[in-house]
Motif scaffolding. Sequence first.
Motif, PDB file in Angstrom:
ATOM      1  N   THR A 335      38.166 -50.891  -8.610  1.00 17.53           N
ATOM      2  CA  THR A 335      37.896 -51.834  -9.550  1.00 17.53           C
ATOM      3  C   THR A 335      36.173 -51.371 -10.214  1.00 17.53           C
ATOM      4  O   THR A 335      35.673 -51.176  -9.407  1.00 17.53           O
ATOM      5  CB  THR A 335      38.220 -53.259  -9.460  1.00 17.53           C
ATOM      6  OG1 THR A 335      37.001 -53.805  -8.566  1.00 17.53           O
ATOM      7  CG2 THR A 335      39.605 -53.629  -9.193  1.00 17.53           C
ATOM      8  N   GLY A 336      35.946 -51.954 -11.416  1.00 14.82           N
ATOM      9  CA  GLY A 336      34.830 -51.956 -11.994  1.00 14.82           C
ATOM     10  C   GLY A 336      33.754 -52.583 -10.950  1.00 14.82           C
ATOM     11  O   GLY A 336      32.607 -52.265 -10.702  1.00 14.82           O
ATOM     12  N   SER A 337      34.281 -53.569 -10.164  1.00 18.56           N
ATOM     13  CA  SER A 337      33.345 -54.426  -9.238  1.00 18.56           C
ATOM     14  C   SER A 337      33.423 -53.682  -7.895  1.00 18.56           C
ATOM     15  O   SER A 337      32.922 -54.212  -6.762  1.00 18.56           O
ATOM     16  CB  SER A 337      33.725 -56.032  -9.151  1.00 18.56           C
ATOM     17  OG  SER A 337      35.114 -56.136  -8.817  1.00 18.56           O
ATOM     18  N   GLY A 338      34.002 -52.615  -7.640  1.00 19.02           N
ATOM     19  CA  GLY A 338      34.150 -52.085  -6.645  1.00 19.02           C
ATOM     20  C   GLY A 338      35.129 -52.026  -5.637  1.00 19.02           C
ATOM     21  O   GLY A 338      35.501 -51.838  -4.262  1.00 19.02           O
ATOM     22  N   ARG A 339      36.329 -53.132  -5.968  1.00 18.09           N
ATOM     23  CA  ARG A 339      37.539 -53.529  -5.053  1.00 18.09           C
ATOM     24  C   ARG A 339      38.433 -52.163  -4.948  1.00 18.09           C
ATOM     25  O   ARG A 339      38.845 -51.802  -5.789  1.00 18.09           O
ATOM     26  CB  ARG A 339      38.062 -54.806  -5.697  1.00 18.09           C
ATOM     27  CG  ARG A 339      39.299 -55.157  -4.816  1.00 18.09           C
ATOM     28  CD  ARG A 339      39.425 -56.693  -5.431  1.00 18.09           C
ATOM     29  NE  ARG A 339      39.558 -56.884  -6.603  1.00 18.09           N
ATOM     30  CZ  ARG A 339      40.561 -56.891  -7.406  1.00 18.09           C
ATOM     31  NH1 ARG A 339      41.842 -56.489  -6.668  1.00 18.09           N
ATOM     32  NH2 ARG A 339      40.683 -56.883  -8.871  1.00 18.09           N
ATOM     33  N   TYR A 340      39.013 -51.960  -3.955  1.00 21.24           N
ATOM     34  CA  TYR A 340      39.817 -50.912  -3.545  1.00 21.24           C
ATOM     35  C   TYR A 340      41.055 -50.978  -3.933  1.00 21.24           C
ATOM     36  O   TYR A 340      41.642 -52.168  -3.962  1.00 21.24           O
ATOM     37  CB  TYR A 340      39.746 -50.572  -1.946  1.00 21.24           C
ATOM     38  CG  TYR A 340      40.719 -49.405  -1.648  1.00 21.24           C
ATOM     39  CD1 TYR A 340      40.382 -47.933  -1.632  1.00 21.24           C
ATOM     40  CD2 TYR A 340      41.981 -49.828  -1.030  1.00 21.24           C
ATOM     41  CE1 TYR A 340      41.248 -47.175  -1.328  1.00 21.24           C
ATOM     42  CE2 TYR A 340      42.723 -48.807  -0.296  1.00 21.24           C
ATOM     43  CZ  TYR A 340      42.456 -47.454  -0.752  1.00 21.24           C
ATOM     44  OH  TYR A 340      43.335 -46.478  -0.038  1.00 21.24           O
ATOM     45  N   LEU A 341      41.701 -49.840  -4.759  1.00 15.64           N
ATOM     46  CA  LEU A 341      43.020 -50.032  -5.287  1.00 15.64           C
ATOM     47  C   LEU A 341      43.974 -49.230  -4.883  1.00 15.64           C
ATOM     48  O   LEU A 341      45.113 -48.931  -5.459  1.00 15.64           O
ATOM     49  CB  LEU A 341      42.987 -50.124  -7.030  1.00 15.64           C
ATOM     50  CG  LEU A 341      42.095 -51.325  -7.478  1.00 15.64           C
ATOM     51  CD1 LEU A 341      41.932 -51.084  -9.000  1.00 15.64           C
ATOM     52  CD2 LEU A 341      42.758 -52.328  -7.372  1.00 15.64           C
ATOM     53  N   GLY A 342      43.603 -48.351  -3.739  1.00 16.52           N
ATOM     54  CA  GLY A 342      44.640 -47.449  -3.179  1.00 16.52           C
ATOM     55  C   GLY A 342      44.377 -46.065  -3.252  1.00 16.52           C
ATOM     56  O   GLY A 342      43.265 -45.649  -3.938  1.00 16.52           O
ATOM     57  N   GLU A 343      45.168 -45.144  -2.930  1.00 16.82           N
ATOM     58  CA  GLU A 343      45.105 -43.609  -2.911  1.00 16.82           C
ATOM     59  C   GLU A 343      46.177 -42.845  -2.778  1.00 16.82           C
ATOM     60  O   GLU A 343      47.140 -43.438  -2.474  1.00 16.82           O
ATOM     61  CB  GLU A 343      43.985 -43.096  -1.741  1.00 16.82           C
ATOM     62  CG  GLU A 343      44.523 -43.306  -0.550  1.00 16.82           C
ATOM     63  CD  GLU A 343      43.627 -42.326   0.681  1.00 16.82           C
ATOM     64  OE1 GLU A 343      42.397 -42.781   0.443  1.00 16.82           O
ATOM     65  OE2 GLU A 343      44.203 -41.469   1.418  1.00 16.82           O
ATOM     66  N   VAL A 344      46.492 -41.833  -3.120  1.00 17.67           N
ATOM     67  CA  VAL A 344      47.311 -40.878  -3.255  1.00 17.67           C
ATOM     68  C   VAL A 344      46.838 -39.535  -2.768  1.00 17.67           C
ATOM     69  O   VAL A 344      45.852 -38.975  -3.441  1.00 17.67           O
ATOM     70  CB  VAL A 344      48.340 -40.664  -4.581  1.00 17.67           C
ATOM     71  CG1 VAL A 344      47.226 -40.407  -5.789  1.00 17.67           C
ATOM     72  CG2 VAL A 344      49.082 -39.589  -4.610  1.00 17.67           C
ATOM     73  N   THR A 345      47.539 -38.753  -1.883  1.00 16.37           N
ATOM     74  CA  THR A 345      46.924 -37.614  -1.352  1.00 16.37           C
ATOM     75  C   THR A 345      48.193 -36.471  -1.232  1.00 16.37           C
ATOM     76  O   THR A 345      49.455 -36.832  -1.217  1.00 16.37           O
ATOM     77  CB  THR A 345      46.226 -37.732   0.108  1.00 16.37           C
ATOM     78  OG1 THR A 345      45.593 -36.633   0.586  1.00 16.37           O
ATOM     79  CG2 THR A 345      47.277 -38.232   1.311  1.00 16.37           C
ATOM     80  N   GLY A 346      47.866 -35.451  -1.036  1.00 13.36           N
ATOM     81  CA  GLY A 346      48.759 -34.222  -0.800  1.00 13.36           C
ATOM     82  C   GLY A 346      47.962 -33.004  -0.508  1.00 13.36           C
ATOM     83  O   GLY A 346      46.977 -32.622  -0.889  1.00 13.36           O
ATOM     84  N   ARG A 347      48.862 -32.077   0.223  1.00 13.06           N
ATOM     85  CA  ARG A 347      48.405 -30.925   0.659  1.00 13.06           C
ATOM     86  C   ARG A 347      49.175 -29.665   0.142  1.00 13.06           C
ATOM     87  O   ARG A 347      50.124 -29.936  -0.083  1.00 13.06           O
ATOM     88  CB  ARG A 347      48.307 -30.747   2.207  1.00 13.06           C
ATOM     89  CG  ARG A 347      48.040 -29.499   2.917  1.00 13.06           C
ATOM     90  CD  ARG A 347      47.518 -29.393   4.273  1.00 13.06           C
ATOM     91  NE  ARG A 347      48.924 -29.908   4.909  1.00 13.06           N
ATOM     92  CZ  ARG A 347      49.761 -29.305   6.020  1.00 13.06           C
ATOM     93  NH1 ARG A 347      49.025 -28.463   6.635  1.00 13.06           N
ATOM     94  NH2 ARG A 347      50.606 -29.658   6.456  1.00 13.06           N
ATOM     95  N   VAL A 348      48.620 -28.746  -0.302  1.00  9.84           N
ATOM     96  CA  VAL A 348      49.034 -27.745  -0.857  1.00  9.84           C
ATOM     97  C   VAL A 348      49.576 -26.530   0.147  1.00  9.84           C
ATOM     98  O   VAL A 348      48.977 -26.174   1.003  1.00  9.84           O
ATOM     99  CB  VAL A 348      48.162 -26.646  -2.038  1.00  9.84           C
ATOM    100  CG1 VAL A 348      48.852 -25.478  -2.344  1.00  9.84           C
ATOM    101  CG2 VAL A 348      47.702 -27.484  -3.015  1.00  9.84           C
ATOM    102  N   LEU A 349      50.913 -26.227   0.281  1.00  9.44           N
ATOM    103  CA  LEU A 349      51.727 -25.313   1.271  1.00  9.44           C
ATOM    104  C   LEU A 349      51.700 -23.860   0.328  1.00  9.44           C
ATOM    105  O   LEU A 349      52.006 -23.952  -0.908  1.00  9.44           O
ATOM    106  CB  LEU A 349      52.807 -25.855   1.596  1.00  9.44           C
ATOM    107  CG  LEU A 349      52.882 -26.971   2.564  1.00  9.44           C
ATOM    108  CD1 LEU A 349      54.162 -27.246   3.015  1.00  9.44           C
ATOM    109  CD2 LEU A 349      51.841 -26.975   3.621  1.00  9.44           C
ATOM    110  N   PRO A 350      51.664 -22.900   0.983  1.00 14.72           N
ATOM    111  CA  PRO A 350      52.008 -21.617   0.418  1.00 14.72           C
ATOM    112  C   PRO A 350      53.377 -21.412  -0.219  1.00 14.72           C
ATOM    113  O   PRO A 350      54.286 -21.992   0.101  1.00 14.72           O
ATOM    114  CB  PRO A 350      51.966 -20.608   1.547  1.00 14.72           C
ATOM    115  CG  PRO A 350      51.367 -21.201   2.635  1.00 14.72           C
ATOM    116  CD  PRO A 350      51.536 -22.600   2.388  1.00 14.72           C
ATOM    117  N   ALA A 351      53.317 -20.462  -1.410  1.00 13.93           N
ATOM    118  CA  ALA A 351      54.693 -20.510  -2.117  1.00 13.93           C
ATOM    119  C   ALA A 351      55.705 -19.873  -1.250  1.00 13.93           C
ATOM    120  O   ALA A 351      55.313 -19.077   0.004  1.00 13.93           O
ATOM    121  CB  ALA A 351      54.546 -19.695  -3.086  1.00 13.93           C
TER     122      ALA A 351
END
Length: 353
Positions: A335-351
């Motif tokens: 948030t604007g005040s620095g409060r954490y709101l989560g994350e989304v992550t992912g890794r790229v694998l070859p075609a």
Amino acid sequence: MFDRTTLPYGVFSTGDGPTRIGVAVEDGVLDLAAHLGPAFERPSLNSFMAEGPQRWAEVREQVRGLAQTADLLHDVTLHLPFEVADYVDFYASEQHATNLGRMFRPDGDALLPNWKHLPVGYHGRAGTVVLSGTDVVRPCGLTLPGPEHRASAKLDVEVEVGFVVGVGSELGKPVPTGDFADHVFGMVLVNDWSARDIQSFEYVPLGPFLGKSFATSISPWVVPLDALDRVPAPVQDPPVSSYLEVDGDWAFDLTLSLQRNGTEVSRPPFAGMYWTAPQMLAHMTANGASLRTGDLFASGTVSGDEVDQRGSFIELTWNTEFLADGDVVTISATTGSGRYLGEVTGRVLPAPQ
Ligand code: MN
């Protein structure tokens, strides 16, 4: 790490146990099935989200108390938090739309004539919305030169904010902007993976298709609307049609962070988005299209005025550099005040070979 006030909802299991609804509290998870009963022993948030804002407020009040006193779980497996019904993606950042317009149509106006009159969007692919942490296989498709069918050489991300519908609506009845909080349960972070070379060849005239539909990642924790900080939205000029007018402050004050392989490359600000979430909801139902529990609508790429506020690599590198196999991309928010709101992550694998 979430603090003790944000209290986002997710779905988890332990060992071989059943999936249950939980709440993230600092480094632990509050088991709602254990404390509030079997209504929370569910494979998704959908049944809870369908119960509506009065119930959401009651449970949130109980959760506030439990978060101070109850034992927390620390070794859990997280699942996709809700069953995605329909998925819509908008294009609500003026800076992003302008940057892409300049690249894709260098000889024309950056913004197309409709852009400031309605929140432009398209229907995406609900079945390929995946949980944060899911590997993403580099897609193949027809790309230039040729066209030839080959692995995408321009795999990109889009830093986005998504909104989750709890309470559906009736077919034929538009949902006004003022009813936003009666229908929308909460917010997730979204990475709308995009293959720019597939997209640029296929998109005329019907819009994104295979360049987008191979995967869309979302964060595991759904942040309730009332855990977000609201600020005034930017002034819209020209004035919008009456069905898109909004009362009150409905921009959400949050700052995103885009990291590639652990290095932050951008900090897109969400509060400056031209179109607000209530306007997106009103627009997607303005023709009488109904909502269903689990509908997900995302903002489109969040980009600010500065180079280091751009929410995609095509903008950050001006169409010169994209993701490599093995790259890990993480989007987080505060948030604007620095409060954490989560994350989304992912890794790229070859075609696939
Ligand atoms: Mn997108």
